[in-house]
Motif scaffolding. Sequence first.
Motif, PDB file in Angstrom:
ATOM      1  N   GLU A 122       0.841  -1.195   0.000  1.00 35.83           N
ATOM      2  CA  GLU A 122       0.000   0.000   0.000  1.00 35.83           C
ATOM      3  C   GLU A 122       0.874   1.242   0.000  1.00 35.83           C
ATOM      4  OE1 GLU A 122      -2.762  -0.014   3.185  1.00 35.83           O
ATOM      5  OE2 GLU A 122      -3.777  -1.846   2.534  1.00 35.83           O
ATOM      6  N   LEU A 123       0.507   2.210  -0.805  1.00 37.35           N
ATOM      7  CA  LEU A 123       1.282   3.454  -0.894  1.00 37.35           C
ATOM      8  C   LEU A 123       0.851   4.417   0.213  1.00 37.35           C
ATOM      9  CD1 LEU A 123       1.572   4.001  -4.749  1.00 37.35           C
ATOM     10  CD2 LEU A 123       3.176   2.914  -3.169  1.00 37.35           C
ATOM     11  N   LYS A 124       0.886   3.902   1.420  1.00 35.98           N
ATOM     12  CA  LYS A 124       0.549   4.688   2.607  1.00 35.98           C
ATOM     13  C   LYS A 124       1.499   4.293   3.719  1.00 35.98           C
ATOM     14  CE  LYS A 124      -4.408   5.105   1.526  1.00 35.98           C
ATOM     15  NZ  LYS A 124      -4.340   6.549   1.189  1.00 35.98           N
ATOM     16  N   VAL A 125       1.764   5.229   4.623  1.00 36.79           N
ATOM     17  CA  VAL A 125       2.586   4.958   5.794  1.00 36.79           C
ATOM     18  C   VAL A 125       1.978   5.708   6.972  1.00 36.79           C
ATOM     19  CG1 VAL A 125       4.178   6.883   5.338  1.00 36.79           C
ATOM     20  CG2 VAL A 125       4.924   4.947   6.738  1.00 36.79           C
ATOM     21  N   THR A 126       2.073   5.107   8.145  1.00 32.30           N
ATOM     22  CA  THR A 126       1.537   5.732   9.347  1.00 32.30           C
ATOM     23  C   THR A 126       2.670   6.178  10.249  1.00 32.30           C
ATOM     24  OG1 THR A 126      -0.456   4.367   9.255  1.00 32.30           O
ATOM     25  CG2 THR A 126       0.055   5.412  11.367  1.00 32.30           C
ATOM     26  N   GLY A 127       2.666   7.435  10.597  1.00 27.11           N
ATOM     27  CA  GLY A 127       3.618   7.997  11.548  1.00 27.11           C
ATOM     28  C   GLY A 127       2.877   8.664  12.674  1.00 27.11           C
ATOM     29  N   SER A 128       3.576   9.421  13.483  1.00 27.93           N
ATOM     30  CA  SER A 128       2.944  10.095  14.618  1.00 27.93           C
ATOM     31  C   SER A 128       1.896  11.105  14.178  1.00 27.93           C
ATOM     32  CB  SER A 128       4.011  10.792  15.469  1.00 27.93           C
ATOM     33  OG  SER A 128       4.915   9.858  15.992  1.00 27.93           O
ATOM     34  N   LEU A 129       2.048  11.647  12.964  1.00 25.94           N
ATOM     35  CA  LEU A 129       1.071  12.613  12.450  1.00 25.94           C
ATOM     36  C   LEU A 129      -0.156  11.934  11.855  1.00 25.94           C
ATOM     37  CD1 LEU A 129       3.403  15.234  10.694  1.00 25.94           C
ATOM     38  CD2 LEU A 129       2.302  15.403  12.936  1.00 25.94           C
ATOM     39  N   GLY A 130      -0.159  10.610  11.798  1.00 27.90           N
ATOM     40  CA  GLY A 130      -1.265   9.882  11.195  1.00 27.90           C
ATOM     41  C   GLY A 130      -0.842   9.234   9.889  1.00 27.90           C
ATOM     42  N   GLU A 131      -1.799   8.957   9.037  1.00 19.70           N
ATOM     43  CA  GLU A 131      -1.522   8.272   7.782  1.00 19.70           C
ATOM     44  C   GLU A 131      -1.122   9.270   6.704  1.00 19.70           C
ATOM     45  OE1 GLU A 131      -3.785   4.569   6.211  1.00 19.70           O
ATOM     46  OE2 GLU A 131      -4.650   6.279   5.136  1.00 19.70           O
ATOM     47  N   ALA A 132      -0.069   8.916   5.961  1.00 20.64           N
ATOM     48  CA  ALA A 132       0.399   9.753   4.857  1.00 20.64           C
ATOM     49  C   ALA A 132       0.428   8.934   3.580  1.00 20.64           C
ATOM     50  CB  ALA A 132       1.791  10.306   5.157  1.00 20.64           C
ATOM     51  N   THR A 133       0.153   9.574   2.457  1.00 22.02           N
ATOM     52  CA  THR A 133       0.194   8.922   1.148  1.00 22.02           C
ATOM     53  C   THR A 133       1.575   9.093   0.540  1.00 22.02           C
ATOM     54  OG1 THR A 133      -2.164   9.333   0.794  1.00 22.02           O
ATOM     55  CG2 THR A 133      -0.834   8.846  -1.149  1.00 22.02           C
ATOM     56  N   LEU A 134       2.127   8.012   0.032  1.00 22.57           N
ATOM     57  CA  LEU A 134       3.465   8.030  -0.544  1.00 22.57           C
ATOM     58  C   LEU A 134       3.429   8.536  -1.983  1.00 22.57           C
ATOM     59  CD1 LEU A 134       4.708   4.595   0.845  1.00 22.57           C
ATOM     60  CD2 LEU A 134       5.112   6.872   1.809  1.00 22.57           C
TER      61      LEU A 134
END
Length: 511
Positions: free
Chosen positions: A328-340
């Motif tokens: 999936e072209l998504k990653v989750t960090g402390s700021l929430g989910e981000a699109t790659l």
Amino acid sequence: MTDWTAGYMADVGYTYGYYAELNPLRLSLPFLAAGLVFPKVETACELGFGQGMSIGIHAAASTGHWYGTDFNPAQAHFARELAAVAGSGAQLYDEAFADFAHRSDLPEFDYIGLHGIWSWISDENRSIVVDFVRRKLKVGGVLYISYNTQPGWASMLPMRDLLTEYAEVMGASGQGIISRIDAALDFADRLLATNPLYSRVNPQVAERIKKMKEQNRNYLAHEYFNRDWHPMSFTRMHDWLAAAKLSFACSAHYTDHIDAVNLSESQQQFLRTIPDPVFREMTRDFMCNTQFRRDYWIKGARRTDLIERGEQLRAQRVVLSSSREAVELKVTGSLGEATLNVGVYVPILDLLADYKPRTLGQIEQAVQSKNIVFSQVLQAMMILIGKGDVTLVQEEVSASKAKRSTDKLNLHLMNKCRGSNDFAYLASPLTGGGVSVNRFQQLFLLARHQGKKTPGDWAQFAWQHLAILNQRLTKEGKVIESEGESLAELSRQASEFAEKRLPMLKALQVI
């Protein structure tokens, strides 16, 4: 009689989890990203190895010499079984830290790892661990340590104390720890139903209790119900490890290295105003509400020069460890989910889709026509490895030497899956570590190993073992009762496995 448990949970065994961060091969890329020299790991040690899945896999899948201890004899017994089956030569003991630390037959280590243990032991045992690291970690050696930290646990501390006190004081006499945990969680539910001011001020506690009710009770026993349970600030950890001449190197959690998914621009700017690196790291935990830290510390940090760093980064080898379509072209960090960024990640993933190991330099050359520069390749690797979609690859000579041991270990684990749902990982000599393979998939592999050719045959094999134990499948939350429907579901899973997962496992040399 002295309590050999030292307050640590021994009523039930720990889960059979595998923790990739304990794999020494993983330290190279974060160290290089941070501009630091990293050691070649030939001798390694894990303190508090639990059931031994991680140390068993790492000892089998690498050419390093492994040592370790876990105070629980039942767990050490199982870990020794894995080492014996694989023929890895790992030296594993059931000794307390104090006894193990003063063995005269231990070498100095390039790498020492503790996963989570630090949070659940007494200050006395912490002192023993620090002294052991001081004496036995080589100059230039690395300590991997993970632990519960503040402020992510701040709101839960009072509730944890309430749960453990209920289990201790209000639990029925003669109840085992699992029953007492269930009773404590039920009590917490009833308490929260009265809408206490505590839960109104700390609304996330109710969600955490809900999540706990869904988790494995053996895990909860070890995570929450030990006598000692001490989330610790980064500064306090620094104070402890300074006595062993260690300095903080970098996070072992790959996505922590990507500020864009963890910190706002204003937060990044604010952190840059803090000159002290230790205080800056502590402040960052407040910004990210960090609950669990996974860190590398080093004895004698040295920086690489720019030319060596560039050469070593480009020499790092990686391989795709998920099916291409599953990434999936998504990653989750402390700021929430981000699109790659599609323009960066799609060309890189398409290149790696054949499951052939490549160096970062080869990837850079292959995608430069897409206007992708090396810094983007490096960031993509950090994120994809952090997500578990890509894995670092060890030297071909080491992988070849490890293959015989991993084959024996994997066959042993697959056979265990006939009667148990505890085991969800196999060893890869290519990556020097573990690969997620669920029970049904391991049964399919075992059937294949026994000469069964088609996914239908694999499904029949799996169903026979489920039927012996009178076990049933579930689909969409519902139990499948009929044999025909069960075989149809297993056949579907087996066909999907053959198409999407099996090629990757072959490439990783798991089979």
